[in-house]
Enzyme design. Sequence first.
Site, PDB file in Angstrom:
ATOM      1  N   HIS A   1      39.731 131.244 -41.644  1.00 41.83           N
ATOM      2  CA  HIS A   1      40.693 131.991 -42.448  1.00 41.83           C
ATOM      3  C   HIS A   1      41.600 132.887 -41.620  1.00 41.83           C
ATOM      4  O   HIS A   1      42.458 133.579 -42.184  1.00 41.83           O
ATOM      5  CB  HIS A   1      39.954 132.824 -43.499  1.00 41.83           C
ATOM      6  CG  HIS A   1      39.279 131.990 -44.545  1.00 41.83           C
ATOM      7  ND1 HIS A   1      39.906 131.594 -45.705  1.00 41.83           N
ATOM      8  CD2 HIS A   1      38.035 131.449 -44.596  1.00 41.83           C
ATOM      9  CE1 HIS A   1      39.088 130.865 -46.440  1.00 41.83           C
ATOM     10  NE2 HIS A   1      37.944 130.756 -45.777  1.00 41.83           N
TER      11      HIS A   1
ATOM     12  N   ASP B   1      48.784 136.849 -38.534  1.00 37.83           N
ATOM     13  CA  ASP B   1      47.963 136.739 -39.744  1.00 37.83           C
ATOM     14  C   ASP B   1      47.694 135.271 -40.034  1.00 37.83           C
ATOM     15  O   ASP B   1      48.601 134.434 -39.918  1.00 37.83           O
ATOM     16  CB  ASP B   1      48.688 137.365 -40.941  1.00 37.83           C
ATOM     17  CG  ASP B   1      47.751 138.108 -41.873  1.00 37.83           C
ATOM     18  OD1 ASP B   1      46.560 137.752 -41.902  1.00 37.83           O
ATOM     19  OD2 ASP B   1      48.202 139.029 -42.567  1.00 37.83           O
TER      20      ASP B   1
END
Length: 462
Positions: free
Chosen positions: A155, A363
């Site tokens: 993730h 990110d």
Amino acid sequence: MNRLIVISNRVSAPSTGGAQGGLAVALQAALREYRGIWFGWSGERTSEFTGALNVQRSDGVTTATIDLEDQDIEEYYDGYANRTLWPLFHYRIDLAEYDRSFAGGYQRVNQRFADTVLPLIEPDDVVWVQDYHLIPLGDDLRRRGCGNRLGFFLHIPWPPRHLLNTLPGARAFVRTLFAYDLIGFHTDEWLQSFLDFAVNDLGATLGDGGVVRLDDRIVRAIACPIGLDTRDFLKSVQSPAAQASFREMRESADGRAMIIGVDRLDYSKGLEERFLGYERFLSDHPDERKELFLLQIAPPSRGAVESYRKIRTSLEGLSGRINGEFADLDWVPIRYVNQGYPRDVLAGVYRAAQIGLVTPLRDGMNLVAKEYVAAQDPEDPGVLILSRFAGAAAQLGDALLVNPLSAEELSDALLRALRMGLDERKCRWRAMMDNVEANDILWWRQRFTDALLEEAPEPESA
């Protein structure tokens, strides 16, 4: 397929009240469909690890959790996961701490997970491991005789090979991923970085469709970007709490444009750079100052890690300095809030904001960007300013994409967003919303589980 066994660092039982994160919603839907079990750490501490399971069933989902010792939490979670891997995978090797006790604790907890979950796994079950805390878990399960289909999803970003090679034992660490049958990443960039390391540092052979062979192991790697639970989030936007927060923020804005930033207090989110870019805007455009203000919501996290305490101190100093320099009797440029809010309240805040500022330095995805888009009024949408280094930028190309390290780019983007006409705002928003609706979290979950159930083709010999 008998059942789906999901394994993650933390597990929370399904809640009948209050909002849950999109990942929890997606995994719970899959677990209901496949009669599965969600296994992981309870978040609780124990004086001595016993492997005792706390099994609960709620809202059609079975969870099985274990408690960890203080030393486990310090070395595995606070240590290797969040002081070694997290900064390294977010390209901050200057903050990464390499400590043998951290690595030992990380290995120990992954082995404890394997020992405890293995008796729960039946021969036809499919196992899906989540995120950087548990990278070697698949290898630990194989060593204990697990022959099931194993999938892993990361993730967060995957770093370039020259950065990853700063990790002691990097090759052995990455080699453990070849115990899985399928590995998923949010973006093609992270996927290509993994393949680059596998081929050039491990000597793996690359085939078609992301199929990679290393010795006698074959793994398939795919890009599979996570999305929102869009349908449920749109319900939140129309909820009484969202409507109330929308009205409150519009009244509080007093006719000024609101810029909204919502980020966990983390150095990867680019909050210091965001404040500096906003300061540059205030300095460059004095006539525009009182036309807008920045509301930055930044709930603290990982307070036991020194680098997180430093970022909080830095932001408090920056916001104080900027407000001290530019504020007037009737206006404050930054409203800086160190607490979190429920999802339905935030939905109303997003809708009230004419500009969404999402500018991480790095990110894996950043679902706040997608939430901001989904919360907008189709007849009068706001403008999303998005870091090109967020995974979401690969899907939301109609945002104003910026380099968050450049105060000038942030300043220019703020001025452009403030002056953007309605037709352009609606056109950009529609293109982004189409993606948010099409590639939602259920699409992500289905795409990964479908790929996990497929047998990977054998790579052709060189």
